[in-house]
Design an enzyme around this catalytic site. Structure first.
Site, PDB file in Angstrom:
ATOM      1  N   LYS A 138     -13.995  -1.920  -3.392  1.00  0.00           N
ATOM      2  CA  LYS A 138     -13.540  -3.252  -2.952  1.00  0.00           C
ATOM      3  C   LYS A 138     -12.666  -3.876  -4.039  1.00  0.00           C
ATOM      4  O   LYS A 138     -11.629  -4.451  -3.754  1.00  0.00           O
ATOM      5  CB  LYS A 138     -14.715  -4.194  -2.643  1.00  0.00           C
ATOM      6  CG  LYS A 138     -15.499  -3.905  -1.392  1.00  0.00           C
ATOM      7  CD  LYS A 138     -14.764  -4.149  -0.094  1.00  0.00           C
ATOM      8  CE  LYS A 138     -14.025  -2.965   0.397  1.00  0.00           C
ATOM      9  NZ  LYS A 138     -14.575  -2.031   1.299  1.00  0.00           N
ATOM     10  N   ASN A 142       4.038   6.325  16.334  1.00  0.00           N
ATOM     11  CA  ASN A 142       2.999   6.346  15.312  1.00  0.00           C
ATOM     12  C   ASN A 142       2.554   7.793  15.180  1.00  0.00           C
ATOM     13  O   ASN A 142       2.190   8.412  16.172  1.00  0.00           O
ATOM     14  CB  ASN A 142       1.820   5.460  15.771  1.00  0.00           C
ATOM     15  CG  ASN A 142       0.640   5.521  14.819  1.00  0.00           C
ATOM     16  OD1 ASN A 142       0.763   5.982  13.684  1.00  0.00           O
ATOM     17  ND2 ASN A 142      -0.510   5.039  15.272  1.00  0.00           N
ATOM     18  N   GLY A 143       2.611   8.342  13.948  1.00  0.00           N
ATOM     19  CA  GLY A 143       2.190   9.727  13.758  1.00  0.00           C
ATOM     20  C   GLY A 143       3.209  10.492  12.938  1.00  0.00           C
ATOM     21  O   GLY A 143       4.084   9.900  12.300  1.00  0.00           O
ATOM     22  N   LYS A 195      -5.430  -0.009   7.693  1.00  0.00           N
ATOM     23  CA  LYS A 195      -6.777  -0.179   8.241  1.00  0.00           C
ATOM     24  C   LYS A 195      -7.252   1.074   8.938  1.00  0.00           C
ATOM     25  O   LYS A 195      -8.391   1.485   8.817  1.00  0.00           O
ATOM     26  CB  LYS A 195      -6.756  -1.352   9.228  1.00  0.00           C
ATOM     27  CG  LYS A 195      -8.090  -1.647   9.879  1.00  0.00           C
ATOM     28  CD  LYS A 195      -8.988  -2.365   8.909  1.00  0.00           C
ATOM     29  CE  LYS A 195     -10.377  -2.599   9.435  1.00  0.00           C
ATOM     30  NZ  LYS A 195     -11.305  -2.831   8.309  1.00  0.00           N
ATOM     31  N   CYS A 236       1.006   2.754  11.445  1.00  0.00           N
ATOM     32  CA  CYS A 236       1.971   2.149  12.363  1.00  0.00           C
ATOM     33  C   CYS A 236       1.303   1.514  13.575  1.00  0.00           C
ATOM     34  O   CYS A 236       0.281   1.993  14.054  1.00  0.00           O
ATOM     35  CB  CYS A 236       2.932   3.207  12.881  1.00  0.00           C
ATOM     36  SG  CYS A 236       3.804   4.070  11.599  1.00  0.00           S
ATOM     37  N   GLU A 263      -9.243  -2.117  -4.149  1.00  0.00           N
ATOM     38  CA  GLU A 263      -8.423  -2.391  -2.949  1.00  0.00           C
ATOM     39  C   GLU A 263      -7.841  -3.793  -2.959  1.00  0.00           C
ATOM     40  O   GLU A 263      -6.687  -4.001  -2.611  1.00  0.00           O
ATOM     41  CB  GLU A 263      -9.290  -2.273  -1.678  1.00  0.00           C
ATOM     42  CG  GLU A 263      -9.658  -0.889  -1.272  1.00  0.00           C
ATOM     43  CD  GLU A 263     -10.549  -0.908  -0.027  1.00  0.00           C
ATOM     44  OE1 GLU A 263     -10.218  -0.215   0.928  1.00  0.00           O
ATOM     45  OE2 GLU A 263     -11.584  -1.599  -0.008  1.00  0.00           O
ATOM     46  N   ARG A 289      -3.289  -3.234  10.373  1.00  0.00           N
ATOM     47  CA  ARG A 289      -3.338  -1.778  10.281  1.00  0.00           C
ATOM     48  C   ARG A 289      -2.606  -1.273   9.043  1.00  0.00           C
ATOM     49  O   ARG A 289      -2.818  -0.142   8.624  1.00  0.00           O
ATOM     50  CB  ARG A 289      -2.702  -1.163  11.540  1.00  0.00           C
ATOM     51  CG  ARG A 289      -3.445  -1.498  12.803  1.00  0.00           C
ATOM     52  CD  ARG A 289      -2.634  -1.115  14.024  1.00  0.00           C
ATOM     53  NE  ARG A 289      -2.445   0.325  14.129  1.00  0.00           N
ATOM     54  CZ  ARG A 289      -3.285   1.145  14.750  1.00  0.00           C
ATOM     55  NH1 ARG A 289      -4.358   0.668  15.322  1.00  0.00           N
ATOM     56  NH2 ARG A 289      -3.048   2.431  14.825  1.00  0.00           N
ATOM     57  N   HIS A 293     -22.614  11.249 -19.966  1.00  0.00           N
ATOM     58  CA  HIS A 293     -21.819  12.477 -19.871  1.00  0.00           C
ATOM     59  C   HIS A 293     -20.325  12.189 -19.823  1.00  0.00           C
ATOM     60  O   HIS A 293     -19.552  13.013 -19.337  1.00  0.00           O
ATOM     61  CB  HIS A 293     -22.265  13.283 -18.645  1.00  0.00           C
ATOM     62  CG  HIS A 293     -23.703  13.671 -18.690  1.00  0.00           C
ATOM     63  ND1 HIS A 293     -24.218  14.498 -19.653  1.00  0.00           N
ATOM     64  CD2 HIS A 293     -24.754  13.303 -17.922  1.00  0.00           C
ATOM     65  CE1 HIS A 293     -25.519  14.642 -19.464  1.00  0.00           C
ATOM     66  NE2 HIS A 293     -25.872  13.916 -18.424  1.00  0.00           N
ATOM     67  N   TRP A 332       4.418   2.150   8.840  1.00  0.00           N
ATOM     68  CA  TRP A 332       3.801   2.528   7.563  1.00  0.00           C
ATOM     69  C   TRP A 332       4.455   3.856   7.192  1.00  0.00           C
ATOM     70  O   TRP A 332       4.231   4.877   7.841  1.00  0.00           O
ATOM     71  CB  TRP A 332       2.288   2.685   7.744  1.00  0.00           C
ATOM     72  CG  TRP A 332       1.498   2.796   6.478  1.00  0.00           C
ATOM     73  CD1 TRP A 332       1.007   1.769   5.731  1.00  0.00           C
ATOM     74  CD2 TRP A 332       1.068   3.996   5.829  1.00  0.00           C
ATOM     75  NE1 TRP A 332       0.298   2.263   4.655  1.00  0.00           N
ATOM     76  CE2 TRP A 332       0.323   3.619   4.688  1.00  0.00           C
ATOM     77  CE3 TRP A 332       1.238   5.358   6.094  1.00  0.00           C
ATOM     78  CZ2 TRP A 332      -0.256   4.543   3.816  1.00  0.00           C
ATOM     79  CZ3 TRP A 332       0.669   6.282   5.229  1.00  0.00           C
ATOM     80  CH2 TRP A 332      -0.064   5.870   4.109  1.00  0.00           C
ATOM     81  N   GLU A 361     -19.013   1.455  -3.484  1.00  0.00           N
ATOM     82  CA  GLU A 361     -18.397   0.521  -2.548  1.00  0.00           C
ATOM     83  C   GLU A 361     -17.900  -0.732  -3.276  1.00  0.00           C
ATOM     84  O   GLU A 361     -16.814  -1.238  -2.985  1.00  0.00           O
ATOM     85  CB  GLU A 361     -19.396   0.170  -1.434  1.00  0.00           C
ATOM     86  CG  GLU A 361     -18.893  -0.788  -0.373  1.00  0.00           C
ATOM     87  CD  GLU A 361     -17.625  -0.346   0.359  1.00  0.00           C
ATOM     88  OE1 GLU A 361     -17.207   0.804   0.226  1.00  0.00           O
ATOM     89  OE2 GLU A 361     -17.030  -1.199   1.039  1.00  0.00           O
TER      90      GLU A 361
HETATM   91  C1  G6P Z   1      -8.876   3.242   5.644  1.00  0.00           C
HETATM   92  C2  G6P Z   1      -9.357   1.808   5.527  1.00  0.00           C
HETATM   93  C3  G6P Z   1     -10.775   1.775   4.963  1.00  0.00           C
HETATM   94  C4  G6P Z   1     -11.700   2.632   5.810  1.00  0.00           C
HETATM   95  C5  G6P Z   1     -11.166   4.062   5.944  1.00  0.00           C
HETATM   96  C6  G6P Z   1     -11.947   4.851   6.976  1.00  0.00           C
HETATM   97  O1  G6P Z   1      -8.685   3.773   4.391  1.00  0.00           O
HETATM   98  O2  G6P Z   1      -8.489   1.063   4.702  1.00  0.00           O
HETATM   99  O3  G6P Z   1     -11.243   0.442   4.960  1.00  0.00           O
HETATM  100  O4  G6P Z   1     -12.968   2.655   5.228  1.00  0.00           O
HETATM  101  O5  G6P Z   1      -9.810   4.038   6.382  1.00  0.00           O
HETATM  102  O6  G6P Z   1     -11.727   4.276   8.233  1.00  0.00           O
HETATM  103  P1  G6P Z   1     -12.663   4.455   9.472  1.00  0.00           P
HETATM  104  O7  G6P Z   1     -11.997   3.691  10.568  1.00  0.00           O
HETATM  105  O8  G6P Z   1     -12.719   5.937   9.763  1.00  0.00           O
HETATM  106  O9  G6P Z   1     -14.005   3.917   9.112  1.00  0.00           O
END
Ligand code: G6P
Length: 609
Positions: free
Chosen positions: A486, A100-101, A604, A2, A489, A27, A505, A74, A482
């Site tokens: 990507k 937010n929370g 985010k 949020c 996502e 976010r 395995h 959110w 990673e």
């Molecule tokens: C969310 C974001 C990711 C990020 C993760 C950790 O899931 O979508 O892109 O890697 O949080 O966030 P931080 O701000 O702790 O690196």
């Protein structure tokens, strides 16, 4: 997660709130709304869906007002829909809250408030805050909020307005961030600094248990008992331009292309080519304290976790200190063992991730040395660790992290060398060679980015695939993780990453012509082992793409397609091998028509558990 925005000042409030919400969009959210006050009348507009829908609704039927609050939601408690979108109101409609929370005791509070005669309109936990403020209101909004927060358990950043105590916005924080922007005769409340960059560089960050009251005449700060606080004013170095797309189709693509500069900026002032020394005095932790480190524990989530995994290889190889890397969400609930000789590193782009912050707070009870690697200056995690090493990546707007990952691994490489030098585990010549190579990384990254078109062409052949396997060994294993993250996502293609040696395995059972493999195969000590793994896949008719050194001719015979990257010191290959994987995921996602900058269901900055 949020986003909250609030404005009070001489300008027209609605455009500022909408613009602010757009800058908080990244976010992650599923609905949005604003509340503005005009002649003591509160007008609310909410929509399920994107801010564009809110804008359209406001165009069709404009709202006016002299101050107000806005919110991107959110969903946590209650479906994503218009009724559950914020702002929320009390029974009388005179109190408005954005939040937010998560309020953990909201069911008990709701039951009690209902018994007392309050009527609820939504499924949210937030609505109880409006009713609590209504219940405790005796003429002063800040006093009512102070009283209301005493009843709340959980995490909250709230902004509250009341038509009965007009021309003020009250914000309170326990958990998620609140930043107050101090403009010229105008004041802002926001979840992060991005909406403020167009108006002011002067900000105040609220701590847990603190409140802000903004009025046309100024901003004042209090604790939850009403004691006046003198808060430090921070001057931001980020500019509005840094948070613009600058001609790129998406923020993600722009941020991928910014990586050479981000590496330069994160190295700047920290490495000395004449002496081979690393200077990290800014962390604020003495070399004597670092010297005592016998074990490193890295805590992170998401992409930051993958950067941390790269860091494990770097620190173990250079400083010869054992490193454990842990998911914050798991670690915080484990019976972990730590002693005072451990160095705990929390990696977080936002510095606000709820699990990482909670893990840090638990860890601190055991009194190890704590250090954070953060991008957001003065974020909660940065504030609460003994030392902080900032990444200089600038604002990252694309939800999928790209440039901040590269900046994090620069920071980890510097830290690994710093520890190695303090412990006397690396000589000057070796230090110098590593530093010189780090200095060459940005140029090598540029060479990869120059091939973006060929990666785009390659990506176009895989747009309709449903599954992908990513393989890497050694320091390329986190790169595989990673790369797969990507792809998941951004394009919603199922992708799994494995260490090459684990193939036999289980995952090898999946290999067939519709399951392509992306192998990360730089020339390093496990190169020959990766070639064997590749042969095992080829023997089962699997299609293989390989990210490999540009001077590697052997690999061309073994795989279907090579994505070449410049050669580098083996430990630094993640700087280069990750880039083509980011581009590959980006182009596939964009070609599939996905919302690349704001992928579905993702946020985010995950400020709730
Ligand atoms: C969310 C974001 C990711 C990020 C993760 C950790 O899931 O979508 O892109 O890697 O949080 O966030 P931080 O701000 O702790 O690196």
């Amino acid at each position: 997660m949020c986003g909250i925005i609030g404005y009070i000042g001489p300008k027209s409030v609605v455009p500022i709130l909408v613009e602010g919400l757009k800058r908080l969009e990244y976010r992650g959210y599923d609905s949005a709304g604003v509340a503005v006050v005009d002649e003591n009348q509160i007008n609310i507009r909410r929509v399920h869906g994107k801010i564009a829908a809110l804008e359209k609704s406001l165009e069709e039927s404009p709202l006016d007002g002299i101050y107000g609050v806005g919110h991107t939601r959110w969903a946590t408690h209650g479906r994503p829909c218009e009724e559950n979108a914020h702002p929320h109101q009390d029974c009388t409609g005179s109190v408005v809250v954005v939040h937010n929370g998560i309020i953990e005791n909201y069911l008990a509070l709701k039951k009690k408030l209902k018994k007392e005669g309050h009527t609820f309109r939504t499924e949210t936990d937030t609505e109880i805050i409006a009713h609590l403020v209504e219940k405790y209101f005796k003429g002063s909004l800040e006093e009512a909020v102070q009283r209301a927060v005493q009843d709340l358990d959980g995490a909250y950043a709230v902004a509250v307005i009341s038509s009965k105590d007009p021309e003020k916005i009250v914000a309170a924080k326990v958990g998620p961030p609140i930043v107050v922007g101090l403009g010229k005769k105008e004041f802002f409340i926001s979840s992060d600094i991005n909406p403020l960059l167009s108006y002011t560089q002067k900000v105040v960050f609220l701590e847990d248990g603190e409140m802000a009251v903004i009025e046309p005449t100024g901003a004042n700060f209090f604790d939850f008992k009403g004691k006046v606080l003198e808060k430090k004013v921070h001057h931001l170095s980020w500019s509005r331009l840094m948070a613009e797309k600058s001609g790129f189709k998406h923020f993600m693509l722009k941020e991928i292309f910014e990586q050479p500069q981000v590496v330069r900026d994160t190295l700047k002032g920290r490495v000395f080519l004449d002496s081979g020394k690393i200077c990290l005095d800014e962390i604020g932790v003495s070399p004597e304290l670092f010297k005592k480190t016998e074990r490193v524990v890295i805590i992170a989530c998401g992409t930051s976790y993958h950067a941390g995994l790269v860091g494990k290889y770097l620190i173990e190889a250079m400083a010869q200190i054992p490193v454990d890397i842990e998911f914050a969400s798991e670690y915080r609930y484990r019976d972990f063992i730590l002693d005072k000789k451990a160095l705990v590193i929390v990696i977080s782009q936002s510095g606000e991730t709820a699990d990482s912050l909670a893990a840090l707070r638990i860890i601190k009870e055991m009194k190890p040395l704590t250090l954070s690697i953060c991008n957001a200056v003065n974020s909660s995690i940065a504030r609460e660790t003994d030392g902080v090493l900032y990444t200089h990546a600038g604002p990252e707007i694309g939800v999928a992290a790209t440039k901040t990952y590269s900046a994090q691994i620069v920071a980890l490489a510097l830290l690994a060398m710093h520890l190695a030098q303090i412990k006397g585990r690396i000589d000057e010549k070796a230090s110098l060679a590593l530093i010189e190579e780090l200095g060459r990384i940005p140029h090598k990254m540029e060479k990869i980015l120059n091939q973006a078109k060929s990666i785009e062409d390659l990506a176009s052949k895989f747009v309709s695939f449903s599954h992908f396997l990513y393989l890497g060994r050694g320091v390329s294993f986190p790169v595989a993780l990673e790369g797969a993250l990507k792809l998941k996502e951004i394009s919603y293609i199922h992708a799994e990453a494995y260490p090459g040696g684990e193939m036999k395995h289980g995952p090898i059972a999946l290999i067939e012509e519709n399951m392509p493999t992306m192998a990360i195969v730089p020339r390093d000590r496990v190169y020959a082992k990766m070639l064997s793994n590749i042969s095992e896949i080829k023997a089962r008719i699997g299609y293989i793409l390989a990210v490999a050194s540009e001077d590697d001719k052997e690999i061309e015979e073994r795989v279907d397609k090579v994505i070449p990257v410049p050669s580098t010191e083996p430990l630094f290959t993640p700087f280069l091998t990750t880039l083509p994987l980011q581009l590959f995921a980006y182009y596939i996602g964009a070609m599939r028509g996905a919302d690349v900058d704001q992928p579905r269901n993702l946020a985010k900055s995950v400020t709730v558990e």
